[in-house]
Each structure stands twice: as C-alpha cells, then as structure tokens.
Design a protein around this motif. Structure first.
Motif, PDB file in Angstrom:
ATOM      1  N   SER A  22       0.833  -1.203   0.000  1.00  0.00           N
ATOM      2  CA  SER A  22       0.000   0.000   0.000  1.00  0.00           C
ATOM      3  C   SER A  22       0.869   1.254   0.000  1.00  0.00           C
ATOM      4  N   ASP A  24       0.710   3.388   2.285  1.00  0.00           N
ATOM      5  CA  ASP A  24       1.160   3.465   3.678  1.00  0.00           C
ATOM      6  C   ASP A  24       2.452   2.679   3.887  1.00  0.00           C
ATOM      7  N   ASP A  25       2.551   1.508   3.269  1.00  0.00           N
ATOM      8  CA  ASP A  25       3.758   0.683   3.400  1.00  0.00           C
ATOM      9  C   ASP A  25       4.977   1.400   2.823  1.00  0.00           C
ATOM     10  N   CYS A  27       5.357   4.642   2.364  1.00  0.00           N
ATOM     11  CA  CYS A  27       5.659   5.816   3.195  1.00  0.00           C
ATOM     12  C   CYS A  27       6.360   5.407   4.489  1.00  0.00           C
ATOM     13  N   ALA A  28       5.926   4.301   5.080  1.00  0.00           N
ATOM     14  CA  ALA A  28       6.535   3.838   6.329  1.00  0.00           C
ATOM     15  C   ALA A  28       7.996   3.460   6.113  1.00  0.00           C
ATOM     16  N   SER A  33       5.503  11.208   5.096  1.00  0.00           N
ATOM     17  CA  SER A  33       4.054  11.267   5.251  1.00  0.00           C
ATOM     18  C   SER A  33       3.374  10.981   3.918  1.00  0.00           C
ATOM     19  N   LYS A  34       2.109  10.619   3.988  1.00  0.00           N
ATOM     20  CA  LYS A  34       1.348  10.411   2.758  1.00  0.00           C
ATOM     21  C   LYS A  34       1.214  11.726   1.992  1.00  0.00           C
ATOM     22  N   LYS A  44      -1.748   5.655  -6.460  1.00  0.00           N
ATOM     23  CA  LYS A  44      -0.851   4.509  -6.602  1.00  0.00           C
ATOM     24  C   LYS A  44      -0.653   4.133  -8.067  1.00  0.00           C
TER      25      LYS A  44
END
Length: 201
Positions: A22, A24-25, A27-28, A33-34, A44
């Motif tokens: 994702s 989020d993955d 970005c992590a 940050s998104k 995406k």
C-alpha cells in the motif's frame, strides 16, 4: 525523493506483489508522510505507471550503450543476454498483479514493449543481411511480427505457469529458434567461433 519512492516501491512490488503493498507501506519504509507521497504521485496507479516507464527506459538505455561498434551478431547476442538478465531480476508476481489488477497499465506497457522490440529486431535483421551474416530471403516484417507476438504469449504463459516454463528453458528455446531462423552459413560460423558455447550462460 521522487526517485527514492520509485526505487522503494519497485523493490517492494517485486518482493510482495503490487496489490499487497500500500501507499502506507511505502511511506513507512521511507519515513515520509502520505502528504509528501502525494506531492509526487496523485495515486498509486500513477506510481506504477512511472515504474513501468522507468524499467523500460533503463532496459533500452543499457542495450543502446552496449551496441556501439558491434556487428549485428554481437548485438543479437547482447540483446539475448540483456533480456535474460532483465527477466532474472524481474518478479513474476509483479507482472501477475499488474495484468490482473491493472489491465490497462499492463496493456499500455506491452504496446510500448512491442514497438521497441519490433523496431529493434527489424533494424538488427536488416543490418545483419547487409553485413552478410543473415539470410537474404527473410521476410523481415513477418519475422519481426512473429517474434514480438511470440515473446508476449510466452511471457504471459510464464506468468501463469512458472514451474512448467522456467526462465532457462524459455531463453534457451528462443536462442536456438532465432539463431536457426535468421543466420546463414557465415553467421552460424561466426556464432560457433565466438559465442555459441557461451550464449546460454
């Protein structure tokens, strides 16, 4: 940052597949940050499309760098090796997900790939005929069409059935097929003297 996002996403897509990774993955992993992500890519799908372009451009650029001052036989062998090298690096999970969940992007990629492969192959055939390494009676347009269509169908078959169509088997088959379809006696002799025992390595 844009290049970092592309590289991290490409790595994760190859390892886990596109669908499992994702925003989020990504970005992590990058510790961003998104909001930062969306400054570069609106969604995406935009990232996936740019990754496809990145892979394609890198492949073409690498092939072009290696072709300087080489004859048609040398270029043919280098292209075979480069395709094999690229396929060894690719994750079939990535292409499986692309085909299943992003069919428009998958189709767009293959349209581009088809045009590049067909044009490059036609140029190589005509050059080899002029140099005297390839048969003079080749139907260049028909052979290049056959070549690009077969490559696509074979690649798709490998995506669906990797155990039955392992990479080495497919590459070895295409090497033998192309060699015996296009070279004349002079070309075959050149291959045997310079490459034939090394092509499949």
């Amino acid at each position: 940052m844009r290049e970092n996002i592309i590289q991290i996403a490409l790595s994760q897509f190859h390892q886990l597949g596109i669908r499992s990774v994702s925003v989020d993955d990504i970005c992590a992993t990058l510790r961003i940050s998104k909001k930062t992500f969306y400054q570069y890519f609106k969604k995406k799908e935009d990232l996936i499309e740019e990754i496809i372009q990145h892979v394609q451009q890198h492949f073409v650029a690498r092939c072009m760098r290696q072709q300087k001052d080489k004859n048609s036989i040398d270029i043919l062998i280098m292209n075979i090796r480069e395709i094999k090298r690229a396929m060894e690096k690719e994750s079939f999970l990535f292409w499986h997900d692309l085909k299943k969940y992003y069919p428009l992007l998958y189709s767009r990629y293959y349209d581009l790939q088809r045009d590049v492969v067909r044009t490059t192959f036609e140029q190589n055939i005509r050059c080899g005929m002029e140099e005297g390494y390839y048969r003079k009676d080749i139907d260049v347009e028909m052979l290049s069409y056959f070549h690009t269509v077969q490559m696509r169908h074979t690649f798709e078959a490998m995506i669906e059935d990797q155990q039955h169509f392992p990479l080495k088997r497919v590459v070895d088959f295409f090497i033998d097929l192309m060699v015996h379809l296009i070279v004349n006696e002079k070309g075959l002799k050149y291959l045997e003297e310079n490459y034939y025992d090394k092509i499949k390595k």
